[in-house]
Scaffold this motif. Structure first.
Motif, short mmCIF file in Angstrom:
data_model
loop_
_atom_site.label_atom_id
_atom_site.label_comp_id
_atom_site.label_asym_id
_atom_site.label_seq_id
_atom_site.Cartn_x
_atom_site.Cartn_y
_atom_site.Cartn_z
N LYS A 1 26.00 -56.99 2.68
CA LYS A 1 26.74 -55.72 2.56
C LYS A 1 25.80 -54.60 3.01
O LYS A 1 24.57 -54.74 2.89
N THR B 1 27.68 -59.89 -2.29
CA THR B 1 28.53 -59.73 -3.48
C THR B 1 29.71 -60.70 -3.43
O THR B 1 30.84 -60.35 -3.76
N PHE B 2 29.42 -61.91 -3.02
CA PHE B 2 30.46 -62.91 -2.77
C PHE B 2 30.72 -63.69 -4.06
O PHE B 2 29.88 -64.47 -4.51
N THR B 3 31.88 -63.46 -4.64
CA THR B 3 32.23 -64.10 -5.92
C THR B 3 32.55 -65.58 -5.73
O THR B 3 33.30 -65.96 -4.83
N ARG C 1 37.51 -70.82 -3.35
CA ARG C 1 36.53 -70.64 -2.27
C ARG C 1 35.60 -71.84 -2.16
O ARG C 1 35.15 -72.18 -1.06
N SER D 1 39.54 -59.99 -0.87
CA SER D 1 38.78 -59.87 -2.12
C SER D 1 39.56 -60.46 -3.29
O SER D 1 40.75 -60.74 -3.18
N THR D 2 38.85 -60.62 -4.40
CA THR D 2 39.46 -61.14 -5.62
C THR D 2 40.15 -60.04 -6.43
O THR D 2 40.76 -60.31 -7.46
N SER D 3 40.00 -58.77 -5.98
CA SER D 3 40.34 -57.62 -6.82
C SER D 3 41.79 -57.55 -7.30
O SER D 3 42.04 -57.34 -8.49
N TYR E 1 35.59 -50.54 2.40
CA TYR E 1 35.62 -49.67 1.22
C TYR E 1 35.63 -48.17 1.53
O TYR E 1 36.32 -47.43 0.83
N VAL F 1 37.80 -52.72 -7.42
CA VAL F 1 36.88 -53.75 -6.91
C VAL F 1 35.75 -53.90 -7.94
O VAL F 1 35.75 -53.23 -8.98
N ASP F 2 34.77 -54.73 -7.64
CA ASP F 2 33.62 -54.92 -8.53
C ASP F 2 32.93 -53.58 -8.79
O ASP F 2 32.80 -52.75 -7.88
N ILE G 1 30.21 -52.36 -6.42
CA ILE G 1 30.68 -51.82 -5.13
C ILE G 1 31.25 -50.41 -5.31
O ILE G 1 31.06 -49.52 -4.48
N GLN H 1 32.60 -61.53 -12.23
CA GLN H 1 32.42 -61.93 -10.82
C GLN H 1 31.01 -62.49 -10.66
O GLN H 1 30.03 -61.74 -10.71
N TYR I 1 28.16 -63.90 -8.49
CA TYR I 1 27.78 -63.89 -7.08
C TYR I 1 26.86 -65.08 -6.75
O TYR I 1 25.88 -65.33 -7.46
N1 GLU Z 1 33.12 -59.71 -5.09
C1 GLU Z 1 34.51 -59.67 -4.82
C2 GLU Z 1 34.92 -60.81 -3.95
O1 GLU Z 1 34.10 -61.59 -3.56
C3 GLU Z 1 34.92 -58.33 -4.24
C4 GLU Z 1 34.94 -58.22 -2.77
C5 GLU Z 1 33.60 -57.95 -2.11
O2 GLU Z 1 32.61 -58.60 -2.43
O3 GLU Z 1 33.58 -57.10 -1.21
O4 GLU Z 1 36.08 -60.94 -3.66
#
Ligand code: GLU
Length: 306
Positions: A75, A135-137, A142, A184-186, A227, A244-245, A248, A267, A269
């Motif tokens: 990011k 920040t990948f949940t 997934r 996203s998971t939001s 964003y 969102v998280d 972020i 979330q 990561y």
């Molecule tokens: N952490 C969340 C996801 O992985 C929010 C999206 C993001 O990381 O930008 O979906």
């Protein structure tokens, strides 16, 4: 787990900017003379070889070593995780440090590609990047498509609003339009939290088939590619809230804006890699070692994430 020190690490130089590529791409070099830990073999394997014998890397990892560059999706606007200084172009944050350390362990340079929630998987699938630290949940869904390491950080989802809206909690979001990022998971997390809080009934809610684009029961979603665009849409009144998280959201919490009184949906990561790749095991070993020796904890506190 096995943690075999091959030789003392001698990081000669300070990490420095070496070259700038196209927008969102920066190569940073680390003059690493030797890997600090043995990252070969399976994650969690027990030691049965002499400590001074280097095992071979899996083929895909050897290809990265031969290339001399580890390409990481990060990011560029998440303070404390992956943030690109707009003036210097320099990246910083916990995920940047982990990417640097992984490259150092492999004895290669690191190249960052700025990714979004929507582009990170495409770039991984196409082979443009080797791994994602963005920040990948980690989710079960997934995990069917990509490998994830043990989590290195746990965040929560929250919602940012303009104070003038008068929205202060989940109940206040009833019948509003919420801005979320595609991929996203939001949205799913928010609907689930609103159902749990009794704000909406959610009889139709099925986590497996949930689609933010078609959901209209008690809350609607507008999806965006990035964003900054959601933040602008919030100012313009195009959406009533931005979800969102929390990590972020932080950078968009400017004067006159507040979080609602709710944080939900933990979330976790993890580093994502191509399913079944040799790099998956290497990343897992590194995260396990850094969780055990306090490196992750130190990075969390250095980046003021606790
Ligand atoms: N952490 C969340 C996801 O992985 C929010 C999206 C993001 O990381 O930008 O979906």
């Amino acid at each position: 787990m096995k943690k075999k020190i091959l030789s003392a690490i001698t990081l000669m130089g300070v990490l420095g900017l070496a070259a700038c590529g196209e927008a969102g791409e920066v190569t940073q070099t680390a003059e690493a003379s030797a890997p600090e830990m043995d990252l070969t073999g399976d994650a969690g394997a027990t030691a049965d070889t002499p400590a001074d014998t280097a095992e071979a890397y899996p083929e895909d990892v050897q290809a990265i070593v031969d290339r001399g560059v580890l390409r990481v999706g990060v990011k560029n606007a998440v303070l404390g995780f992956g943030y690109e200084d707009p003036l210097t172009g320099e990246y910083s944050g916990m995920e940047i440090s982990l990417a640097q350390k992984l490259a150092e362990e492999l004895g290669v340079d690191v190249e960052y590609t700025a990714v979004t929630a929507a582009t990170r998987t495409e770039l991984l699938d196409s082979g443009d990047i080797d791994c994602v630290l963005a920040t990948f949940t980690i989710t079960d869904e997934r995990k069917e498509s990509w490998d994830f390491t043990t989590p290195y950080y746990t965040d929560y989802v929250s919602v940012l609003v303009e104070d003038a809206s008068g929205i202060t909690d989940l109940a206040g979001l009833k019948d509003t339009t919420v801005g979320v990022s595609s991929g996203s998971t939001s949205a799913k997390s928010l609907v689930s939290a609103m159902i749990d809080a009794g704000v909406i009934e959610g009889a139709e809610f099925d986590p497996e088939s949930f689609d933010p684009a078609t959901w209209t029961d008690g809350v609607k979603f507008q999806q965006y590619d990035d964003y900054p665009t959601i933040s602008t849409a919030l100012s313009a009144g195009e959406v009533d809230a931005f979800c969102v998280d929390k990590s972020i959201l932080a950078i968009y919490r400017t004067e006159g804006r507040s979080y609602i009184d709710a944080k939900f949906a933990p979330q976790e990561y993890g580093i994502a890699t191509a399913k079944g790749s040799g790099l998956s095991g290497v990343c897992e070993k590194m995260i396990e070692a850094y969780l055990a020796d306090g490196t992750i904890e130190a990075l969390i506190s250095e980046n003021s994430l606790d």
